[in-house]
Design a protein around this motif. Structure first.
Motif, PDB file in Angstrom:
ATOM      1  N   GLY A 174       0.798  -1.228   0.000  1.00  0.00           N
ATOM      2  CA  GLY A 174       0.000   0.000   0.000  1.00  0.00           C
ATOM      3  C   GLY A 174       0.823   1.267   0.000  1.00  0.00           C
ATOM      4  O   GLY A 174       0.271   2.365   0.044  1.00  0.00           O
ATOM      5  N   MET A 175       2.160   1.115  -0.055  1.00  0.00           N
ATOM      6  CA  MET A 175       3.054   2.277  -0.026  1.00  0.00           C
ATOM      7  C   MET A 175       3.898   2.352  -1.289  1.00  0.00           C
ATOM      8  O   MET A 175       4.202   1.344  -1.911  1.00  0.00           O
ATOM      9  N   GLU A 176       4.285   3.559  -1.609  1.00  0.00           N
ATOM     10  CA  GLU A 176       5.253   3.778  -2.678  1.00  0.00           C
ATOM     11  C   GLU A 176       6.043   5.039  -2.363  1.00  0.00           C
ATOM     12  O   GLU A 176       5.462   6.114  -2.201  1.00  0.00           O
ATOM     13  N   GLY A 177       7.349   4.875  -2.202  1.00  0.00           N
ATOM     14  CA  GLY A 177       8.192   6.038  -1.916  1.00  0.00           C
ATOM     15  C   GLY A 177       7.849   6.729  -0.613  1.00  0.00           C
ATOM     16  O   GLY A 177       7.965   7.957  -0.514  1.00  0.00           O
ATOM     17  N   GLY A 178       7.419   5.975   0.393  1.00  0.00           N
ATOM     18  CA  GLY A 178       7.074   6.562   1.680  1.00  0.00           C
ATOM     19  C   GLY A 178       5.718   7.233   1.711  1.00  0.00           C
ATOM     20  O   GLY A 178       5.392   7.933   2.674  1.00  0.00           O
ATOM     21  N   CYS A 179       4.917   7.021   0.678  1.00  0.00           N
ATOM     22  CA  CYS A 179       3.592   7.640   0.608  1.00  0.00           C
ATOM     23  C   CYS A 179       2.528   6.581   0.355  1.00  0.00           C
ATOM     24  O   CYS A 179       2.810   5.485  -0.133  1.00  0.00           O
ATOM     25  N   CYS A 180       1.302   6.915   0.688  1.00  0.00           N
ATOM     26  CA  CYS A 180       0.179   6.041   0.427  1.00  0.00           C
ATOM     27  C   CYS A 180      -0.009   5.891  -1.081  1.00  0.00           C
ATOM     28  O   CYS A 180      -0.111   6.888  -1.808  1.00  0.00           O
ATOM     29  N   ARG A 181      -0.056   4.659  -1.546  1.00  0.00           N
ATOM     30  CA  ARG A 181      -0.214   4.414  -2.975  1.00  0.00           C
ATOM     31  C   ARG A 181      -1.586   4.890  -3.482  1.00  0.00           C
ATOM     32  O   ARG A 181      -1.749   5.266  -4.639  1.00  0.00           O
ATOM     33  N   LYS A 182      -2.571   4.911  -2.590  1.00  0.00           N
ATOM     34  CA  LYS A 182      -3.937   5.251  -2.988  1.00  0.00           C
ATOM     35  C   LYS A 182      -4.162   6.747  -3.101  1.00  0.00           C
ATOM     36  O   LYS A 182      -4.713   7.229  -4.101  1.00  0.00           O
ATOM     37  N   CYS A 183      -3.728   7.515  -2.066  1.00  0.00           N
ATOM     38  CA  CYS A 183      -4.035   8.953  -2.081  1.00  0.00           C
ATOM     39  C   CYS A 183      -2.801   9.849  -2.113  1.00  0.00           C
ATOM     40  O   CYS A 183      -2.923  11.064  -2.251  1.00  0.00           O
ATOM     41  N   GLY A 184      -1.618   9.256  -1.933  1.00  0.00           N
ATOM     42  CA  GLY A 184      -0.392  10.039  -2.001  1.00  0.00           C
ATOM     43  C   GLY A 184       0.036  10.700  -0.709  1.00  0.00           C
ATOM     44  O   GLY A 184       1.049  11.395  -0.667  1.00  0.00           O
ATOM     45  N   ALA A 185      -0.728  10.486   0.372  1.00  0.00           N
ATOM     46  CA  ALA A 185      -0.370  11.105   1.650  1.00  0.00           C
ATOM     47  C   ALA A 185       0.952  10.533   2.168  1.00  0.00           C
ATOM     48  O   ALA A 185       1.243   9.338   2.019  1.00  0.00           O
ATOM     49  N   LYS A 186       1.746  11.390   2.787  1.00  0.00           N
ATOM     50  CA  LYS A 186       3.028  10.964   3.356  1.00  0.00           C
ATOM     51  C   LYS A 186       2.783  10.110   4.597  1.00  0.00           C
ATOM     52  O   LYS A 186       1.968  10.454   5.445  1.00  0.00           O
ATOM     53  N   ILE A 187       3.509   8.999   4.680  1.00  0.00           N
ATOM     54  CA  ILE A 187       3.466   8.139   5.864  1.00  0.00           C
ATOM     55  C   ILE A 187       4.725   8.413   6.667  1.00  0.00           C
ATOM     56  O   ILE A 187       5.835   8.347   6.124  1.00  0.00           O
ATOM     57  N   ASP A 188       4.564   8.732   7.929  1.00  0.00           N
ATOM     58  CA  ASP A 188       5.703   9.117   8.756  1.00  0.00           C
ATOM     59  C   ASP A 188       6.577   7.906   9.050  1.00  0.00           C
ATOM     60  O   ASP A 188       6.090   6.826   9.397  1.00  0.00           O
ATOM     61  N   GLY A 189       7.893   8.102   8.934  1.00  0.00           N
ATOM     62  CA  GLY A 189       8.810   7.021   9.249  1.00  0.00           C
ATOM     63  C   GLY A 189      10.064   7.073   8.402  1.00  0.00           C
ATOM     64  O   GLY A 189      10.316   8.031   7.659  1.00  0.00           O
ATOM     65  N   VAL A 190      10.869   6.024   8.516  1.00  0.00           N
ATOM     66  CA  VAL A 190      12.096   5.844   7.727  1.00  0.00           C
ATOM     67  C   VAL A 190      11.926   4.555   6.959  1.00  0.00           C
ATOM     68  O   VAL A 190      11.892   3.472   7.522  1.00  0.00           O
ATOM     69  N   PHE A 191      11.802   4.666   5.643  1.00  0.00           N
ATOM     70  CA  PHE A 191      11.426   3.508   4.839  1.00  0.00           C
ATOM     71  C   PHE A 191      12.485   3.074   3.843  1.00  0.00           C
ATOM     72  O   PHE A 191      12.263   2.144   3.072  1.00  0.00           O
ATOM     73  N   SER A 192      13.646   3.725   3.841  1.00  0.00           N
ATOM     74  CA  SER A 192      14.701   3.311   2.919  1.00  0.00           C
ATOM     75  C   SER A 192      16.050   3.659   3.535  1.00  0.00           C
ATOM     76  O   SER A 192      16.113   4.469   4.469  1.00  0.00           O
TER      77      SER A 192
END
Length: 340
Positions: free
Chosen positions: A322-340
């Motif tokens: 459900g994520m892409e590049g640290g953002c929600c794949r559906k709406c594009g909202a930023k998801i807080d955290g360290v993902f890479s």
């Protein structure tokens, strides 16, 4: 024994340890509250440098860290000792080192030799993206953790502290530049709880939490909820509001079920319904991410924008579809955290 850091000497031969908030004044031949730091002829030394009493390859979610490199593995290491005496300790056999004390109150050599560079090599060979200082209290094996963290950074690995937060500002300032993430216990919102059940006090933990956040280290908070001790609606609400106001709405809060252990082995496990209410309390206080621990409840990360699941969890199996590049794949909202 190896020379310790962060201490000062007195004219009478005693030393004052500046590592944790106890700031123990230690007489010659004696140890501090942690057991593992001792006054050796007017010099503070550590008994546990480079010796791992526990080591394991873990999913990072087990720390628990849900917003830091999810679905990755971390090499977890621990040395003996702790600066708390929690009656409910889940790892008491190594943190309290009960069977390892010798006649002068210190520790016999225990665990296996695992010097910093070797720890990094094992982590790399195991396919880990990070090294975690965990299981016991990493503050009390500070020198070992610091040197390992430095070596890890040079090798391109991330570093994690899983801690009770009872460290001094000097300690945190020294190791902070080499830490990427922390999970810190906020065991209670009351000083009496810390004094009666942990052998410490609340304020130093609150100070550490705010300092870690201010330093830009990724932070997640855990509260072990114990029936009749820290499970009231008022207390859980106060903890949630502190996190929201002083640390930020994006700091994940893990509320975990107590399982009877150590000196509280006769106490009942926490009712899962209490954990469910604690999760709701956190969300109602405005926290974006609240997770239940040690219970069969949904642990997915939900997008704060469209409420779609962006990270799914089944046990320690984690999916990020459900994520892409640290953002929600559906709406594009930023998801807080360290993902890479």
């Amino acid at each position: 024994m190896n020379d310790a850091l962060l201490w000062s000497g007195n004219d009478d031969g005693s030393v004052v340890c500046g590592l944790c908030a106890h700031r123990c004044c230690i007489a010659p031949g004696k140890s501090g509250k942690c057991i593992v730091r001792a006054n050796d002829g007017g010099v503070l030394r550590t008994r546990v440098y480079g010796r791992a009493i526990a080591e394991h390859v873990d999913p990072v979610e087990k720390k628990p860290l849900y917003h830091f490199l999810p679905a990755s593995c971390t090499f977890s290491i621990a040395a003996p000792g702790c600066n708390f005496r929690c009656a409910f300790c889940q790892n008491w056999s190594i943190s309290q080192a009960g069977g390892l004390r010798n006649s002068d109150g210190g520790l016999d050599a225990c665990g296996r030799a695992l010097p910093p560079q070797k720890a990094v090599e094992v982590a790399q060979k195991s396919g880990c993206d990070s090294i975690s200082f965990t299981y016991t209290e990493p503050t009390v094996f500070f020198e070992y953790a610091l040197d390992t963290a430095k070596a890890a950074k040079e090798a391109g690995l991330k570093t994690i502290f899983v801690s009770n937060g009872y460290m001094t500002k000097e300690c945190l300032e020294m190791i902070g530049p080499y830490l990427d993430a922390c999970n810190i216990d906020l065991k209670s919102g009351r000083d009496a709880f810390y004094k009666d059940l942990c052998g410490g006090s609340l304020q130093p933990v609150l100070d550490t939490l705010k300092s870690v956040r201010a330093m830009g280290i990724w932070l997640e908070v855990t509260t072990l909820v114990i029936g009749g001790c820290n499970d009231s609606g008022e207390e859980l609400s106060a903890i949630a509001k502190f996190i929201r106001k002083e640390l930020g709405e994006d700091v994940p809060w893990h509320v975990s079920k107590f399982v009877p252990q150590y000196r509280m082995a006769a106490c009942p496990a926490t009712d899962p319904a209490v954990i469910e209410k604690a999760v709701k309390t956190g969300l109602d206080a405005g926290l974006r991410y609240v997770y239940a621990g040690n219970v069969e409840m949904a642990r997915d990360t939900i997008c704060p924008g469209c409420k779609a699941p962006v990270i799914t969890r089944h046990g320690y199996r984690t999916g990020r579809r459900g994520m892409e590049g640290g953002c929600c794949r559906k709406c594009g909202a930023k998801i807080d955290g360290v993902f890479s």
